[in-house]
Design a protein around this motif. Sequence first.
Motif, PDB file in Angstrom:
ATOM      1  N   HIS A 159      -5.659  -3.823  15.181  1.00 41.33           N
ATOM      2  CA  HIS A 159      -6.989  -3.218  15.238  1.00 41.33           C
ATOM      3  C   HIS A 159      -7.872  -3.908  16.268  1.00 41.33           C
ATOM      4  O   HIS A 159      -8.536  -3.259  17.062  1.00 41.33           O
ATOM      5  CB  HIS A 159      -7.644  -3.281  13.859  1.00 41.33           C
ATOM      6  N   ASN A 218      -5.403   1.517  13.064  1.00 40.55           N
ATOM      7  CA  ASN A 218      -6.411   1.677  12.015  1.00 40.55           C
ATOM      8  C   ASN A 218      -6.073   0.802  10.820  1.00 40.55           C
ATOM      9  O   ASN A 218      -4.901   0.570  10.516  1.00 40.55           O
ATOM     10  CB  ASN A 218      -6.501   3.139  11.574  1.00 40.55           C
ATOM     11  N   ILE A 219      -7.083   0.319  10.129  1.00 34.68           N
ATOM     12  CA  ILE A 219      -6.889  -0.541   8.969  1.00 34.68           C
ATOM     13  C   ILE A 219      -6.686   0.319   7.728  1.00 34.68           C
ATOM     14  O   ILE A 219      -7.483   1.225   7.448  1.00 34.68           O
ATOM     15  CB  ILE A 219      -8.095  -1.480   8.781  1.00 34.68           C
ATOM     16  N   SER A 220      -5.628   0.056   6.975  1.00 36.20           N
ATOM     17  CA  SER A 220      -5.343   0.782   5.741  1.00 36.20           C
ATOM     18  C   SER A 220      -6.126   0.174   4.584  1.00 36.20           C
ATOM     19  O   SER A 220      -6.299  -1.040   4.507  1.00 36.20           O
ATOM     20  CB  SER A 220      -3.839   0.734   5.435  1.00 36.20           C
ATOM     21  N   LYS A 221      -6.606   1.020   3.689  1.00 35.21           N
ATOM     22  CA  LYS A 221      -7.358   0.534   2.528  1.00 35.21           C
ATOM     23  C   LYS A 221      -6.443  -0.104   1.486  1.00 35.21           C
ATOM     24  O   LYS A 221      -6.891  -0.905   0.664  1.00 35.21           O
ATOM     25  CB  LYS A 221      -8.140   1.683   1.897  1.00 35.21           C
ATOM     26  N   THR A 222      -5.166   0.243   1.523  1.00 31.73           N
ATOM     27  CA  THR A 222      -4.197  -0.302   0.564  1.00 31.73           C
ATOM     28  C   THR A 222      -2.957  -0.784   1.309  1.00 31.73           C
ATOM     29  O   THR A 222      -2.644  -0.290   2.399  1.00 31.73           O
ATOM     30  CB  THR A 222      -3.777   0.769  -0.464  1.00 31.73           C
ATOM     31  N   THR A 226       0.840  -1.070   2.520  1.00 29.76           N
ATOM     32  CA  THR A 226       1.820  -0.015   2.740  1.00 29.76           C
ATOM     33  C   THR A 226       3.208  -0.616   2.898  1.00 29.76           C
ATOM     34  O   THR A 226       3.366  -1.796   3.221  1.00 29.76           O
ATOM     35  CB  THR A 226       1.475   0.798   4.001  1.00 29.76           C
ATOM     36  N   VAL A 263      -1.438   3.152  11.515  1.00 25.99           N
ATOM     37  CA  VAL A 263      -1.971   2.022  10.749  1.00 25.99           C
ATOM     38  C   VAL A 263      -1.492   0.701  11.360  1.00 25.99           C
ATOM     39  O   VAL A 263      -0.402   0.620  11.929  1.00 25.99           O
ATOM     40  CB  VAL A 263      -1.556   2.139   9.266  1.00 25.99           C
TER      41      VAL A 263
END
Length: 284
Positions: A20, A64-68, A70, A229
């Motif tokens: 990111h 992009n930054i993932s909220k959870t 993976t 991500v």
Amino acid sequence: MTQMMLNPSSRIGFVALRVHDLTVMRAWYVQMLGLEVLQDSRHQVLLGLQANHRVLLLLEGGGNISKTPTAGLSAFALSVPTLPVVLKQVAWLHAQGVAVSPWFKTGFSRGVRVNDPEGNEVILEYDEGPRLVVGHGYNFTDAAGKPLPTPHLPKAPRRAPLLPPPSFIGRLVVETPALMATIDHVQNTLGFILQQKTPNWGYLTVGDNTMHFGIEVVKRQLGPRPADVIGAHYVSVIIPNHSMMNLLQLNLQTRGWIDFDYDAANDYLMIDGPNHLTLWFSIA
């Protein structure tokens, strides 16, 4: 059916991370882990060892930054030539306030783990294999990490110590809800040797005590990683000759694996496995 074996002279070229913040990640790997900038552009940075011009890490911006969390490749090992190199690096990390895991040992290595600013785990370890006489204490079938008493650390150096050659990417860690399917893919589609397996974990290798790398597969209930991500994007694997490239393609056809792309002009074979475990094979 006879299992295809990946040529034991194969090795990992580099790990490609989609990031990111390219500026922050570039600075961290240089200032904290002692990698050197080999090539720098607006959207991509190659890091490695100037001494032998070896690329170990490729950073690509735009992730992009993932909220959870993976599934997929979650960690990679920087294997260094001696234990004092690890001790010096860890002393430097402590002095910079970087959180370092407890020490561990396996049947072939000892070291620590640390997380980069975007959550990728880096294993910093001394791989004992290339320095040992065959048959004396080196064991791929003992790959699970066990606690190791914290060794005495030297005084921290005044500046970031550079990683020396012949440091290399020694192993990869893949987290996946599909443990058996991933192990089957790594073993039977890619040609690795299964060394150890439990209900929630497996370890597979290519090579011998002097030239090798491994893939750990860990069972975790995680969702798939979207292509945009942050995290591991792909891994470069160097194979020695066209015969091995042809054998890989034949094995893909025999097994009915369709998630691959071959660039005949440049001799690149991209194989996309479970949870976007993507390996790019090229010829040395």
